[in-house]
Design an enzyme around this catalytic site. Structure first.
Site, PDB file in Angstrom:
ATOM      1  N   TRP A  14       6.131   2.169  -9.326  1.00  0.00           N
ATOM      2  CA  TRP A  14       5.554   3.323 -10.025  1.00  0.00           C
ATOM      3  C   TRP A  14       4.293   2.950 -10.821  1.00  0.00           C
ATOM      4  CZ3 TRP A  14       9.782   7.074 -12.274  1.00  0.00           C
ATOM      5  CH2 TRP A  14      10.785   7.289 -11.308  1.00  0.00           C
ATOM      6  N   TYR A  24       6.006   2.542   4.943  1.00  0.00           N
ATOM      7  CA  TYR A  24       5.354   1.785   3.880  1.00  0.00           C
ATOM      8  C   TYR A  24       6.225   0.621   3.421  1.00  0.00           C
ATOM      9  CZ  TYR A  24       3.887   0.639  -0.891  1.00  0.00           C
ATOM     10  OH  TYR A  24       3.524  -0.039  -2.030  1.00  0.00           O
ATOM     11  N   LYS A  41       5.502  -3.490   3.867  1.00  0.00           N
ATOM     12  CA  LYS A  41       5.413  -4.381   2.710  1.00  0.00           C
ATOM     13  C   LYS A  41       6.441  -5.505   2.803  1.00  0.00           C
ATOM     14  CE  LYS A  41       3.127  -4.091  -0.473  1.00  0.00           C
ATOM     15  NZ  LYS A  41       1.793  -4.718  -0.757  1.00  0.00           N
ATOM     16  N   GLN A  80      -6.572   0.161  -7.973  1.00  0.00           N
ATOM     17  CA  GLN A  80      -6.060   0.348  -9.329  1.00  0.00           C
ATOM     18  C   GLN A  80      -5.788  -0.983 -10.037  1.00  0.00           C
ATOM     19  OE1 GLN A  80      -2.604   3.034 -11.528  1.00  0.00           O
ATOM     20  NE2 GLN A  80      -2.447   2.701  -9.338  1.00  0.00           N
ATOM     21  N   ALA A 121      -3.951  -3.366  -0.495  1.00  0.00           N
ATOM     22  CA  ALA A 121      -2.745  -2.836   0.146  1.00  0.00           C
ATOM     23  C   ALA A 121      -2.986  -1.419   0.642  1.00  0.00           C
ATOM     24  CB  ALA A 121      -1.572  -2.837  -0.837  1.00  0.00           C
TER      25      ALA A 121
END
Length: 284
Positions: free
Chosen positions: A151, A126, A130, A11, A61
């Site tokens: 978000w 998750y 990270k 994205q 990621a």
């Protein structure tokens, strides 16, 4: 000025490709996971030798939050080991690393926006992967920017906005969680912020502020309020009902509150950050 982007098919990678068209001062090189596999040091060595970047944006990621609970090894390989691999190759090549992290490094128990100095306490696999990726980078290289965001959505890839629009085409009613608060981040705005940081760093070599930063759009909302605005700007009529988190259990625990304080990044890079509602409207 050459900028290597890993995770080019994701994205943020696609948002950066779109932004690149209006930033001719930067020569971007976009590498997907096949060409630049951050879990494979040899793959990274080869692409760095080929591209010779001054900057690297890590948009690669593992972001499947719930699936990470059952695929922890894969999540760690990409988000932790991969981040460390990238930091090492950046250090060897004197490349500045811009690494995108997440609000999931916090536990969500705050009642005020999180600053970069607040204590981290991830509550999911998750978030843990990270955070450990952040720590690996900080242990290896000094010339880094870690950008925590939240978000993320856009016209690209898989995200909440696109899911809501797809479900609205299939159903007459939807239930959306209304007791988790955060800030939607348009990936296109995040891409512009990253390019601003790169340009600042390239043009102010004697006045550089490496470190950890927060970036999201301005304002805050719940997932229900976000969904309501998505339908409003797209002129979609649907029976939308608010529900508590307890009515929609998920494998991974979500932060109840994860609004990010952006004072540091705005002050240091003179960023003008759009409000999440106005930014969403641009995509309608």
């Amino acid at each position: 000025m050459v900028v290597l982007v890993t995770g080019a098919d994701g994205q943020l990678g696609q948002a950066l490709k779109a932004a690149a068209k209006t930033h001719k001062e930067v020569e971007f090189y976009f590498a997907n996971s096949t060409e630049a596999d951050i879990t494979d040091p040899d793959s990274l060595d080869a692409v760095f030798k080929k591209v010779k970047p001054q900057f690297c944006i890590n948009a690669a990621a593992y972001t499947a939050v719930d699936k990470a609970e059952s695929e922890s090894e894969k999540a760690f390989a990409i988000n932790t080991t991969g981040a460390g691999n990238l930091a090492r190759v950046c250090k060897e090549n004197k490349t500045v690393l811009l690494h995108v992290s997440t609000d999931f490094v916090f536990d969500g128990n705050s009642q005020k926006p999180y600053t970069e100095k607040d204590i981290t306490n991830p509550q999911s696999v998750y978030g843990t992967t990270k955070l450990q990726g952040e720590l690996a980078i900080q242990d290896i290289i000094r010339e880094y920017y870690i950008i925590r965001t939240s978000w993320v959505y856009s016209q690209y890839g898989h995200n909440f906005m696109k899911t809501m629009l797809r479900l609205a085409a299939e159903r007459d009613s939807l239930n959306v969680v209304n007791d988790q608060t955060g800030t939607p981040t348009n990936a296109n705005d995040l891409a512009e912020a990253l390019i601003t940081i790169i340009n600042h760093t390239a043009n102010n070599t004697d006045n550089v502020w490496f470190g950890v930063y927060n970036y999201s759009n301005e304002g805050q909302c719940t997932w229900f309020e976000f969904a309501k605005k998505i339908f409003e700007v797209n002129k979609i009529t649907i029976d939308l009902q608010p529900i508590p988190t307890t009515a929609y259990p998920t494998p991974a625990k979500r932060p109840v509150y994860s609004v990010l304080d952006k004072t540091k990044i705005k002050d240091r890079f003179l960023l003008s950050v759009p409000h999440w509602e106005s930014s969403l409207e641009k995509l309608s």
